[in-house]
Design a protein around this motif. Sequence first.
Motif, short mmCIF file in Angstrom:
data_model
loop_
_atom_site.label_atom_id
_atom_site.label_comp_id
_atom_site.label_asym_id
_atom_site.label_seq_id
_atom_site.Cartn_x
_atom_site.Cartn_y
_atom_site.Cartn_z
N ILE A 298 -6.78 -18.59 -15.50
CA ILE A 298 -6.75 -17.14 -15.53
C ILE A 298 -7.98 -16.71 -16.32
CG2 ILE A 298 -4.26 -16.83 -15.24
CD1 ILE A 298 -4.01 -16.42 -18.24
N VAL A 299 -8.57 -15.61 -15.88
CA VAL A 299 -9.81 -15.15 -16.50
C VAL A 299 -9.61 -13.72 -16.98
CG1 VAL A 299 -12.26 -14.71 -16.17
CG2 VAL A 299 -11.18 -16.64 -15.00
N PHE A 300 -9.86 -13.51 -18.27
CA PHE A 300 -9.82 -12.18 -18.87
C PHE A 300 -11.25 -11.68 -19.00
CE2 PHE A 300 -5.95 -14.13 -20.36
CZ PHE A 300 -5.03 -13.10 -20.40
N ASP A 301 -11.51 -10.48 -18.51
CA ASP A 301 -12.78 -9.80 -18.75
C ASP A 301 -12.47 -8.62 -19.66
OD1 ASP A 301 -14.87 -11.16 -17.31
OD2 ASP A 301 -13.79 -10.59 -15.49
N VAL A 302 -13.01 -8.67 -20.88
CA VAL A 302 -12.69 -7.68 -21.90
C VAL A 302 -13.97 -6.94 -22.28
CG1 VAL A 302 -11.70 -7.35 -24.20
CG2 VAL A 302 -10.93 -9.26 -22.79
N GLU A 303 -13.93 -5.61 -22.20
CA GLU A 303 -15.07 -4.80 -22.60
C GLU A 303 -14.86 -4.37 -24.05
OE1 GLU A 303 -16.09 -1.59 -19.90
OE2 GLU A 303 -15.24 -2.75 -18.24
N VAL A 304 -15.45 -5.12 -24.96
CA VAL A 304 -15.30 -4.84 -26.38
C VAL A 304 -16.34 -3.79 -26.78
CG1 VAL A 304 -15.34 -5.80 -28.71
CG2 VAL A 304 -14.47 -7.19 -26.81
N PRO A 305 -15.89 -2.62 -27.27
CA PRO A 305 -16.85 -1.60 -27.71
C PRO A 305 -17.75 -2.12 -28.83
CG PRO A 305 -14.62 -0.71 -27.64
CD PRO A 305 -14.51 -2.20 -27.45
N ALA A 306 -18.97 -1.63 -28.88
CA ALA A 306 -19.93 -2.08 -29.89
C ALA A 306 -19.36 -1.95 -31.30
CB ALA A 306 -21.22 -1.29 -29.77
N LYS B 3 3.65 -7.10 -28.51
CA LYS B 3 3.11 -8.35 -29.07
C LYS B 3 1.74 -8.11 -29.71
CE LYS B 3 6.32 -11.29 -28.16
NZ LYS B 3 7.02 -11.98 -29.23
N ALA B 4 0.91 -7.28 -29.08
CA ALA B 4 -0.41 -6.99 -29.64
C ALA B 4 -0.28 -6.26 -30.97
CB ALA B 4 -1.23 -6.16 -28.65
N SER B 5 0.68 -5.34 -31.06
CA SER B 5 0.92 -4.63 -32.32
C SER B 5 1.33 -5.60 -33.42
CB SER B 5 1.99 -3.56 -32.14
OG SER B 5 1.50 -2.49 -31.37
N GLU B 6 2.19 -6.55 -33.09
CA GLU B 6 2.61 -7.55 -34.07
C GLU B 6 1.43 -8.39 -34.54
OE1 GLU B 6 5.67 -9.91 -32.22
OE2 GLU B 6 7.02 -8.20 -32.02
N THR B 7 0.56 -8.77 -33.62
CA THR B 7 -0.59 -9.60 -33.95
C THR B 7 -1.60 -8.85 -34.80
OG1 THR B 7 -0.34 -10.88 -31.92
CG2 THR B 7 -2.49 -10.96 -32.98
N LEU B 8 -1.89 -7.61 -34.42
CA LEU B 8 -2.93 -6.84 -35.10
C LEU B 8 -2.41 -6.07 -36.31
CD1 LEU B 8 -4.79 -5.41 -32.00
CD2 LEU B 8 -5.50 -7.31 -33.46
N GLY B 9 -1.11 -5.89 -36.38
CA GLY B 9 -0.56 -5.10 -37.48
C GLY B 9 -0.88 -3.63 -37.35
N ALA B 10 -1.14 -3.18 -36.14
CA ALA B 10 -1.48 -1.78 -35.90
C ALA B 10 -0.83 -1.34 -34.60
CB ALA B 10 -3.00 -1.63 -35.79
N MET B 11 -0.76 -0.04 -34.41
CA MET B 11 -0.20 0.49 -33.18
C MET B 11 -1.15 0.23 -32.03
SD MET B 11 2.25 1.89 -31.80
CE MET B 11 2.73 2.80 -30.39
N VAL B 12 -0.64 -0.40 -31.00
CA VAL B 12 -1.42 -0.72 -29.82
C VAL B 12 -0.65 -0.25 -28.60
CG1 VAL B 12 -2.44 -2.58 -28.44
CG2 VAL B 12 -2.40 -2.76 -30.93
N MET C 217 -11.84 -12.52 -33.30
CA MET C 217 -10.40 -12.33 -33.46
C MET C 217 -9.75 -11.98 -32.12
SD MET C 217 -8.30 -9.60 -35.82
CE MET C 217 -8.64 -8.22 -34.75
N ILE C 218 -10.37 -11.11 -31.34
CA ILE C 218 -9.84 -10.72 -30.04
C ILE C 218 -9.81 -11.93 -29.12
CG2 ILE C 218 -10.30 -9.33 -27.99
CD1 ILE C 218 -11.52 -7.20 -29.95
N GLU C 219 -10.89 -12.69 -29.10
CA GLU C 219 -10.95 -13.88 -28.26
C GLU C 219 -9.87 -14.89 -28.64
OE1 GLU C 219 -14.13 -17.31 -26.83
OE2 GLU C 219 -14.71 -15.90 -28.40
N GLN C 220 -9.69 -15.13 -29.93
CA GLN C 220 -8.66 -16.07 -30.39
C GLN C 220 -7.27 -15.60 -30.01
OE1 GLN C 220 -9.65 -16.34 -34.56
NE2 GLN C 220 -10.95 -18.13 -34.25
N ALA C 221 -7.00 -14.30 -30.17
CA ALA C 221 -5.68 -13.77 -29.85
C ALA C 221 -5.39 -13.90 -28.35
CB ALA C 221 -5.58 -12.31 -30.28
N ILE C 222 -6.35 -13.58 -27.52
CA ILE C 222 -6.16 -13.69 -26.07
C ILE C 222 -5.97 -15.16 -25.68
CG2 ILE C 222 -7.31 -13.45 -23.82
CD1 ILE C 222 -8.52 -10.82 -24.95
N THR C 223 -6.76 -16.04 -26.22
CA THR C 223 -6.64 -17.46 -25.90
C THR C 223 -5.28 -18.00 -26.33
OG1 THR C 223 -9.02 -17.77 -26.10
CG2 THR C 223 -7.65 -19.74 -26.27
#
Length: 101
Positions: free
Chosen positions: A71-79, A28-37, A87-93
């Motif tokens: 449910i709570v997601f804690d995501v470590e987004v690299p700088a 599903k993440a690959s479909e959303t991002l259009g990249a290999m995940v 975009m990551i926040e919207q996709a997770i939500t």
Amino acid sequence: MRIAIPHTLGKDEVRRRIETKVGRVGEKASETLGAMVTVETSWVDADHLQMDVSAMGFEVPTALAIEDSQIVFDVEVPAMLGFARKMIEQAITEKGTKLLA
């Protein structure tokens, strides 16, 4: 980044829904991002899921906690991915809300 999604399902039902769909998260993440995940998951305990997400050469450690009313997601987004935080926040939500619907 911390993202909370409210629910009224009870922990057992939330856990059941997550367990039945967690195997398709990478697809599903690959479909959303259009990249290999790739997503590797492991349950730390009954209420905590660790997800190691790899996308576009970046590692994004993510933890999910099942609480009584959210449910709570804690995501470590690299700088270097700071530009994609929204975009990551919207996709997770969006995906998390659909999971709980």
